[in-house]
Design a protein around this motif. Structure first.
Motif, PDB file in Angstrom:
ATOM      1  N   TYR A   1       3.175   4.068   8.685  1.00 41.50           N
ATOM      2  CA  TYR A   1       3.479   3.059   8.040  1.00 41.50           C
ATOM      3  C   TYR A   1       4.695   2.350   8.262  1.00 41.50           C
ATOM      4  CZ  TYR A   1       1.080   5.986   4.195  1.00 41.50           C
ATOM      5  OH  TYR A   1      -0.227   6.135   4.176  1.00 41.50           O
ATOM      6  N   GLY A   2       4.924   0.748   7.475  1.00 44.51           N
ATOM      7  CA  GLY A   2       6.152   0.626   7.881  1.00 44.51           C
ATOM      8  C   GLY A   2       6.984  -0.227   6.782  1.00 44.51           C
ATOM      9  N   LEU A   3       7.117   0.193   6.216  1.00 45.91           N
ATOM     10  CA  LEU A   3       7.639  -0.656   4.355  1.00 45.91           C
ATOM     11  C   LEU A   3       9.250  -0.129   4.713  1.00 45.91           C
ATOM     12  CD1 LEU A   3       7.552  -1.598   2.274  1.00 45.91           C
ATOM     13  CD2 LEU A   3       6.628   0.546   1.297  1.00 45.91           C
ATOM     14  N   THR A   4      10.221   0.331   4.491  1.00 40.18           N
ATOM     15  CA  THR A   4      11.488   0.504   3.762  1.00 40.18           C
ATOM     16  C   THR A   4      11.718   1.311   5.579  1.00 40.18           C
ATOM     17  OG1 THR A   4      11.813   1.597   2.729  1.00 40.18           O
ATOM     18  CG2 THR A   4      11.281   0.202   1.766  1.00 40.18           C
ATOM     19  N   GLY A   5      12.815   1.451   5.301  1.00 33.43           N
ATOM     20  CA  GLY A   5      13.988   1.840   6.265  1.00 33.43           C
ATOM     21  C   GLY A   5      15.459   1.641   5.887  1.00 33.43           C
ATOM     22  N   ALA A   6      16.451   2.819   6.110  1.00 31.26           N
ATOM     23  CA  ALA A   6      17.529   2.521   6.495  1.00 31.26           C
ATOM     24  C   ALA A   6      18.615   3.180   8.335  1.00 31.26           C
ATOM     25  CB  ALA A   6      18.233   2.947   5.180  1.00 31.26           C
TER      26      ALA A   6
ATOM     27  N   MET B   1       0.354  -0.905  -0.045  1.00 31.25           N
ATOM     28  CA  MET B   1      -0.102   0.095   0.187  1.00 31.25           C
ATOM     29  C   MET B   1       0.769   1.589   0.158  1.00 31.25           C
ATOM     30  SD  MET B   1      -3.137  -1.392   2.502  1.00 31.25           S
ATOM     31  CE  MET B   1      -3.345   0.260   3.239  1.00 31.25           C
ATOM     32  N   GLY B   2       1.907   1.828   0.814  1.00 27.51           N
ATOM     33  CA  GLY B   2       2.262   2.774   0.552  1.00 27.51           C
ATOM     34  C   GLY B   2       3.701   3.189   1.904  1.00 27.51           C
ATOM     35  N   GLY B   3       4.565   3.883   1.878  1.00 23.81           N
ATOM     36  CA  GLY B   3       5.385   3.950   3.076  1.00 23.81           C
ATOM     37  C   GLY B   3       4.935   5.576   3.522  1.00 23.81           C
ATOM     38  N   LYS B   4       5.998   5.831   4.414  1.00 21.53           N
ATOM     39  CA  LYS B   4       6.899   7.079   4.447  1.00 21.53           C
ATOM     40  C   LYS B   4       7.890   6.309   5.091  1.00 21.53           C
ATOM     41  CE  LYS B   4       6.898  10.969   5.145  1.00 21.53           C
ATOM     42  NZ  LYS B   4       6.514  12.350   3.563  1.00 21.53           N
ATOM     43  N   ASP B   5       9.307   6.865   4.462  1.00 20.49           N
ATOM     44  CA  ASP B   5      10.244   5.634   4.705  1.00 20.49           C
ATOM     45  C   ASP B   5      11.146   6.811   4.822  1.00 20.49           C
ATOM     46  OD1 ASP B   5       8.579   3.502   4.176  1.00 20.49           O
ATOM     47  OD2 ASP B   5       9.345   4.613   1.529  1.00 20.49           O
ATOM     48  N   THR B   6      12.066   6.084   5.720  1.00 16.47           N
ATOM     49  CA  THR B   6      13.014   6.994   6.754  1.00 16.47           C
ATOM     50  C   THR B   6      14.713   6.533   6.608  1.00 16.47           C
ATOM     51  OG1 THR B   6      11.502   7.625   8.745  1.00 16.47           O
ATOM     52  CG2 THR B   6      13.959   8.049   9.387  1.00 16.47           C
ATOM     53  N   ILE B   7      15.497   7.220   6.679  1.00 18.02           N
ATOM     54  CA  ILE B   7      17.185   7.345   6.831  1.00 18.02           C
ATOM     55  C   ILE B   7      17.298   8.124   7.566  1.00 18.02           C
ATOM     56  CG2 ILE B   7      18.539   7.182   5.617  1.00 18.02           C
ATOM     57  CD1 ILE B   7      18.078   7.351   2.885  1.00 18.02           C
ATOM     58  N   VAL B   8      17.986   6.694   8.662  1.00 14.72           N
ATOM     59  CA  VAL B   8      18.558   7.522  10.320  1.00 14.72           C
ATOM     60  C   VAL B   8      19.738   7.743  10.128  1.00 14.72           C
ATOM     61  CG1 VAL B   8      19.284   7.321  12.404  1.00 14.72           C
ATOM     62  CG2 VAL B   8      16.459   6.529  11.634  1.00 14.72           C
ATOM     63  N   VAL B   9      19.751   8.568  10.289  1.00 11.22           N
ATOM     64  CA  VAL B   9      22.023   8.729  10.128  1.00 11.22           C
ATOM     65  C   VAL B   9      21.998   9.293  11.552  1.00 11.22           C
ATOM     66  CG1 VAL B   9      23.564   9.948   9.843  1.00 11.22           C
ATOM     67  CG2 VAL B   9      21.830  10.078   8.136  1.00 11.22           C
TER      68      VAL B   9
ATOM     69  N   SER C   1       0.982  -0.127   5.540  1.00  9.54           N
ATOM     70  CA  SER C   1       1.901  -0.987   4.684  1.00  9.54           C
ATOM     71  C   SER C   1       1.328  -1.735   3.974  1.00  9.54           C
ATOM     72  CB  SER C   1       3.651  -0.222   4.923  1.00  9.54           C
ATOM     73  OG  SER C   1       3.930   0.706   4.393  1.00  9.54           O
ATOM     74  N   GLY C   2       0.969  -2.572   4.394  1.00  2.18           N
ATOM     75  CA  GLY C   2      -0.316  -3.224   3.516  1.00  2.18           C
ATOM     76  C   GLY C   2      -0.453  -4.616   4.386  1.00  2.18           C
ATOM     77  N   THR C   3      -0.065  -5.919   3.509  1.00  2.44           N
ATOM     78  CA  THR C   3      -0.510  -7.901   4.117  1.00  2.44           C
ATOM     79  C   THR C   3       0.639  -7.824   4.194  1.00  2.44           C
ATOM     80  OG1 THR C   3      -0.261  -8.193   2.340  1.00  2.44           O
ATOM     81  CG2 THR C   3      -2.559  -7.613   3.504  1.00  2.44           C
ATOM     82  N   ASP C   4       2.442  -7.083   4.224  1.00  8.45           N
ATOM     83  CA  ASP C   4       3.367  -7.641   4.414  1.00  8.45           C
ATOM     84  C   ASP C   4       3.798  -9.139   3.124  1.00  8.45           C
ATOM     85  OD1 ASP C   4       6.366  -7.544   5.657  1.00  8.45           O
ATOM     86  OD2 ASP C   4       5.853  -8.956   6.730  1.00  8.45           O
ATOM     87  N   SER C   5       3.380  -8.675   2.246  1.00 12.68           N
ATOM     88  CA  SER C   5       3.546  -9.658   1.191  1.00 12.68           C
ATOM     89  C   SER C   5       4.829 -10.625   0.604  1.00 12.68           C
ATOM     90  CB  SER C   5       2.373  -9.841   0.262  1.00 12.68           C
ATOM     91  OG  SER C   5       3.044  -8.227  -0.465  1.00 12.68           O
ATOM     92  N   LYS C   6       5.776  -9.732   1.297  1.00 17.95           N
ATOM     93  CA  LYS C   6       6.954 -10.149   0.547  1.00 17.95           C
ATOM     94  C   LYS C   6       7.481 -10.381  -0.579  1.00 17.95           C
ATOM     95  CE  LYS C   6       9.420  -9.274   4.357  1.00 17.95           C
ATOM     96  NZ  LYS C   6       8.476  -7.732   4.863  1.00 17.95           N
ATOM     97  N   ALA C   7       7.284  -9.789  -1.438  1.00 19.55           N
ATOM     98  CA  ALA C   7       6.933  -9.769  -3.118  1.00 19.55           C
ATOM     99  C   ALA C   7       8.972 -10.468  -3.787  1.00 19.55           C
ATOM    100  CB  ALA C   7       6.150  -8.467  -3.901  1.00 19.55           C
ATOM    101  N   GLY C   8       8.748 -11.619  -4.253  1.00 16.79           N
ATOM    102  CA  GLY C   8      10.442 -12.144  -4.675  1.00 16.79           C
ATOM    103  C   GLY C   8      11.032 -12.307  -3.087  1.00 16.79           C
ATOM    104  N   GLY C   9      10.101 -12.935  -2.899  1.00 12.45           N
ATOM    105  CA  GLY C   9      10.301 -14.411  -1.330  1.00 12.45           C
ATOM    106  C   GLY C   9       9.824 -15.337  -1.303  1.00 12.45           C
ATOM    107  N   PRO C  10      10.069 -16.331  -0.477  1.00 11.83           N
ATOM    108  CA  PRO C  10       9.731 -17.509  -0.461  1.00 11.83           C
ATOM    109  C   PRO C  10       8.580 -17.728  -0.380  1.00 11.83           C
ATOM    110  CG  PRO C  10      11.341 -16.969   1.506  1.00 11.83           C
ATOM    111  CD  PRO C  10      11.629 -15.611   0.443  1.00 11.83           C
TER     112      PRO C  10
END
Length: 515
Positions: free
Chosen positions: A442-447, A287-295, A490-499
């Motif tokens: 949200y909870g999609l990506t982060g770094a 669904m979407g994200g509000k993604d953060t890079i923490v330094v 961010s959705g159902t955590d479907s993990k596209a491209g995963g096992p």
């Protein structure tokens, strides 16, 4: 023995032959601009009076193609074709279904630069972004075909004396694939082929801004030997065709990629029982994200700045994984911000058909208007440090924009903008930075950029996202390497491209035989 999966390499455009091949791809696409494309229902081409017109977002006068638009009557016809095709397709050998994907991958590989050039024209993707999109589509075809060959015999379960037990996976039925415009080849192809290689039949409703690349991909599947009715191509409006198909009693699952609000609406509609429906519909949603890079204070600050710029402004920030928030520990805040501003001001914005362009347009007028509105909000909420302007006279161009000194709870730090805008917030220390990173719905990506091993381990445990990266940007998950999907809104955590991804399109059946 299943052959090992290898990621499709990205094209090196510093090599002259590769540059020429991409330019040839652009010429090929220009030779068929403005053509009409039919619906495909049960293997039959159906043309309608009403068309979805696809325009080039960097040159809005240029028509990419006109795609026939499905209505409810044609959606029903497509549903019946899918129901009928499922009777035989579900019994087709998994090896045969996988072979269709392998052949489609080979065709796509041969036409790689043509498809990438089409993405440049229809979605406004610069060369590298377009090339990565096509490579990812090839990866999905190769990866899911191999996954099917791995799970085709089910998994072992225990048997007792005089008893033989089996645990097999069988397909679900008819699925609705609702794909997005931002990865109009990779995600559209990946969600479609995962469903069909598992033995399901589908109705594909691509995004209305990028339907031509989907029409071309359906042609590839047919060339690869896909039987009639397994994929039915039904572009149309969400309100007319999308809702009808989501609600349909014969729909067994919905695979959706798009916005939070549409995803919630689909989930709600799918939960309702319709007359004649005898199952709970399964929803696979990204669904979407509000993604953060923490330094962190102990970080490679040049790496941090480069990562923020690449993740925020690649494909004009129009990725659900894009960095739209930089949370920097106060000791290094000014240094990182200054370097990000410096790098941002060096970026080239313009026609994505030119190789030197880093950032092309945003997708359409409504996206342009929304992003400009958020930039105005940002001017009230923080300090404009770079960019802040746009021009939609020829195409939908917005300059990469950096806002500094934002409150972590400000709208710019909470709401998904889906454009080339990144906000900076200052953290007291690493713990505070993680607290801010987790403060969205949200909870999609982060770094996390840090040299501190303890801080890495703390983030691994506490930074609540589906895809967390250390000492790199937060975009660019590779199929089979970084299975992709997120938590919360961010959705159902479907993990596209995963096992586990194919299993979302199947159900398990236990059989037990007494001897």
């Amino acid at each position: 023995m299943v052959q090992p999966y290898k990621h499709e390499p990205f094209t090196d455009f510093s090599v002259e032959d590769n540059r020429n091949a991409f330019l040839q791809g652009l010429q090929t696409v220009e030779s068929y601009l403005g053509q009409d494309y039919s619906l495909r229902i049960g293997g039959e081409s159906i043309s309608t009076e009403e068309k979805i017109v696809s325009y080039n977002p960097s040159n809005k006068q240029e028509i990419i193609g006109r795609v026939s638009k499905a209505n409810r009557e044609l959606a029903e016809k497509a549903m019946q074709a899918a129901v009928e095709a499922f009777k035989s397709w579900r019994k087709a050998k998994p090896e045969m279904r996988a072979d269709v994907l392998f052949k489609a991958a080979a065709i796509l590989r041969r036409r790689k630069h043509e498809f990438s050039a089409l993405l440049t024209k229809e979605a406004g993707k610069p060369w590298r972004e377009a090339d990565a999109d096509t490579a990812e589509a090839i990866d999905f075809l190769e990866f899911y075909a191999r996954q099917m060959l791995r799970i085709k015999d089910g998994v072992p379960v225990q048997s007792r004396p005089n008893e033989y037990n089996r645990y097999d996976y069988i397909p679900l039925g008819v699925g609705i694939i609702i794909s997005p415009w931002n990865f109009p080849l990779a995600i559209m192809a990946g969600t479609t082929v995962a469903a069909i290689v598992a033995g399901n039949t589908v109705l594909l409703k691509p995004a209305s801004t990028t339907p031509v690349v989907a029409a071309k991909f359906v042609e590839v599947l047919e060339q690869a030997g896909l039987p009639k009715g397994v994929v039915n191509f039904v572009p149309g409006s969400g309100a007319e065709v999308g809702d009808y198909l989501v609600d349909h009693k014969d729909t067994r699952f919905i695979s959706f990629t798009g916005s939070r609000d549409v995803g919630l609406r689909i989930n709600e509609r799918a939960s309702k029982l319709n007359d004649g429906q005898i199952w709970l519909k399964r929803v696979i949603a990204e669904m979407g994200g509000k993604d953060t890079i923490v330094v962190d204070r102990e970080a490679d600050l040049e790496l941090a700045a480069q990562s923020i710029v690449a993740s925020s402004f690649g494909f004009s920030g129009q990725k659900c994984s894009a960095c739209s928030r930089a949370v920097v520990v106060e000791d290094v805040y000014e240094q990182v911000l200054d370097r990000v501003v410096e790098l941002t001001n060096q970026l080239t914005v313009g026609n994505p058909e030119e190789q030197g362009t880093f950032m092309g347009p945003v997708i359409d007028q409504s996206a342009f208007n929304k992003i400009i509105e958020y930039i105005e909000i940002g001017k009230q909420e923080g300090r404009l440090a770079a960019g802040g302007s746009g021009d939609s006279s020829k195409g939908y161009f917005i300059n990469p924009t950096v806002f500094a000194d934002l409150d972590p709870k400000s709208r710019l730090m909470q709401e998904e903008i889906f454009g080339p805008v990144v906000g900076f917030s200052k953290a007291r220390d690493f713990d505070h930075a993680l607290e801010i990173a987790n403060n969205t719905e949200y909870g999609l990506t982060g770094a996390v950029i840090t040299k501190n091993r303890e801080h890495m381990e703390k983030a691994r445990e506490e930074f609540h996202v589906g895809n967390l990266y250390f000492n790199r940007g937060c975009t660019g998950a590779i199929v089979g390497y970084q299975p992709f999907g997120g938590f919360n809104m961010s959705g159902t955590d479907s993990k596209a491209g995963g096992p586990d991804y194919l299993l979302l399109h199947m159900q398990a059946k236990t059989t037990s035989e007494m001897y």
